[in-house]
Design a protein around this motif. Structure first.
Motif, mmCIF file in Angstrom:
data_model
loop_
_atom_site.group_PDB
_atom_site.id
_atom_site.type_symbol
_atom_site.label_atom_id
_atom_site.label_comp_id
_atom_site.label_asym_id
_atom_site.label_seq_id
_atom_site.Cartn_x
_atom_site.Cartn_y
_atom_site.Cartn_z
ATOM 1 N N LEU A 35 7.175 -2.927 -4.031
ATOM 2 C CA LEU A 35 5.921 -2.458 -3.457
ATOM 3 C C LEU A 35 4.760 -2.971 -4.301
ATOM 4 O O LEU A 35 4.685 -2.715 -5.497
ATOM 5 N N SER A 36 3.898 -3.708 -3.657
ATOM 6 C CA SER A 36 2.793 -4.318 -4.378
ATOM 7 C C SER A 36 1.506 -4.008 -3.639
ATOM 8 O O SER A 36 1.486 -4.056 -2.403
ATOM 9 N N PRO A 37 0.445 -3.664 -4.283
ATOM 10 C CA PRO A 37 0.289 -3.594 -5.727
ATOM 11 C C PRO A 37 1.095 -2.441 -6.314
ATOM 12 O O PRO A 37 1.584 -1.591 -5.582
ATOM 13 N N ALA A 38 1.205 -2.460 -7.611
ATOM 14 C CA ALA A 38 1.993 -1.446 -8.308
ATOM 15 C C ALA A 38 1.487 -0.042 -7.979
ATOM 16 O O ALA A 38 0.342 0.149 -7.602
ATOM 17 N N VAL A 39 2.344 0.916 -8.147
ATOM 18 C CA VAL A 39 2.066 2.303 -7.807
ATOM 19 C C VAL A 39 1.396 2.999 -8.976
ATOM 20 O O VAL A 39 1.740 2.778 -10.129
ATOM 21 N N GLU A 40 0.434 3.862 -8.652
ATOM 22 C CA GLU A 40 -0.208 4.700 -9.667
ATOM 23 C C GLU A 40 0.527 6.027 -9.754
ATOM 24 O O GLU A 40 1.315 6.365 -8.869
ATOM 25 N N ARG A 41 0.230 6.775 -10.791
ATOM 26 C CA ARG A 41 0.755 8.139 -10.923
ATOM 27 C C ARG A 41 -0.423 9.099 -11.007
ATOM 28 O O ARG A 41 -1.419 8.836 -11.673
ATOM 29 N N SER A 42 -0.299 10.236 -10.331
ATOM 30 C CA SER A 42 -1.331 11.279 -10.421
ATOM 31 C C SER A 42 -1.163 11.997 -11.757
ATOM 32 O O SER A 42 -0.133 11.834 -12.430
ATOM 33 N N PRO A 43 -2.146 12.801 -12.141
ATOM 34 C CA PRO A 43 -1.992 13.583 -13.383
ATOM 35 C C PRO A 43 -0.752 14.479 -13.365
ATOM 36 O O PRO A 43 -0.177 14.779 -14.401
ATOM 37 N N ALA A 44 -0.326 14.879 -12.169
ATOM 38 C CA ALA A 44 0.868 15.725 -12.040
ATOM 39 C C ALA A 44 2.153 14.904 -11.991
ATOM 40 O O ALA A 44 3.236 15.459 -11.917
ATOM 41 N N GLY A 45 2.043 13.563 -11.999
ATOM 42 C CA GLY A 45 3.222 12.712 -12.007
ATOM 43 C C GLY A 45 3.672 12.203 -10.650
ATOM 44 O O GLY A 45 4.676 11.515 -10.545
ATOM 45 N N TYR A 46 2.930 12.532 -9.586
ATOM 46 C CA TYR A 46 3.286 12.044 -8.252
ATOM 47 C C TYR A 46 2.995 10.552 -8.140
ATOM 48 O O TYR A 46 1.994 10.071 -8.658
ATOM 49 N N ARG A 47 3.870 9.833 -7.434
ATOM 50 C CA ARG A 47 3.590 8.442 -7.113
ATOM 51 C C ARG A 47 2.477 8.411 -6.081
ATOM 52 O O ARG A 47 2.529 9.136 -5.101
ATOM 53 N N LEU A 48 1.489 7.548 -6.300
ATOM 54 C CA LEU A 48 0.384 7.393 -5.355
ATOM 55 C C LEU A 48 0.337 5.931 -4.927
ATOM 56 O O LEU A 48 0.257 5.036 -5.757
ATOM 57 N N PHE A 49 0.377 5.721 -3.629
ATOM 58 C CA PHE A 49 0.431 4.379 -3.057
ATOM 59 C C PHE A 49 -0.877 4.067 -2.363
ATOM 60 O O PHE A 49 -1.426 4.907 -1.647
ATOM 61 N N GLY A 50 -1.349 2.831 -2.527
ATOM 62 C CA GLY A 50 -2.536 2.375 -1.816
ATOM 63 C C GLY A 50 -2.175 1.984 -0.392
ATOM 64 O O GLY A 50 -1.003 1.860 -0.029
ATOM 65 N N GLU A 51 -3.211 1.782 0.425
ATOM 66 C CA GLU A 51 -3.003 1.431 1.830
ATOM 67 C C GLU A 51 -2.262 0.109 1.997
ATOM 68 O O GLU A 51 -1.631 -0.120 3.025
ATOM 69 N N ALA A 52 -2.301 -0.757 1.022
ATOM 70 C CA ALA A 52 -1.671 -2.069 1.115
ATOM 71 C C ALA A 52 -0.152 -1.976 1.286
ATOM 72 O O ALA A 52 0.456 -2.869 1.869
ATOM 73 N N VAL A 53 0.474 -0.913 0.798
ATOM 74 C CA VAL A 53 1.929 -0.799 0.929
ATOM 75 C C VAL A 53 2.358 -0.331 2.312
ATOM 76 O O VAL A 53 3.524 -0.427 2.661
ATOM 77 N N LEU A 54 1.400 0.162 3.090
ATOM 78 C CA LEU A 54 1.734 0.607 4.440
ATOM 79 C C LEU A 54 1.818 -0.595 5.331
ATOM 80 O O LEU A 54 2.435 -0.713 6.264
#
Length: 54
Positions: A35-54
């Protein structure tokens, strides 16, 4: 990572629902670096994906 502030970020369940994949499959693809661009993490540790991965 080059995600802009205005870009909406999605949790893994939303990405799975939009793509028709299971959460487990999305997590696997993330771990494999597919999955590109790379995934971010929220302060709580959740994976957050940008619209580009959809």
């Amino acid at each position: 990572m080059n995600i802009t502030v205005a870009e909406k970020l999605y949790k893994i369940g939303s990405v799975a629902g939009c793509s028709g994949l299971s959460v487990k499959t999305v997590r696997y693809y993330d771990e494999m670096g597919l999955l590109s661009p790379a995934v971010e993490r929220s302060p709580a540790g959740y994976r957050l994906f940008g619209e580009a991965v959809l």
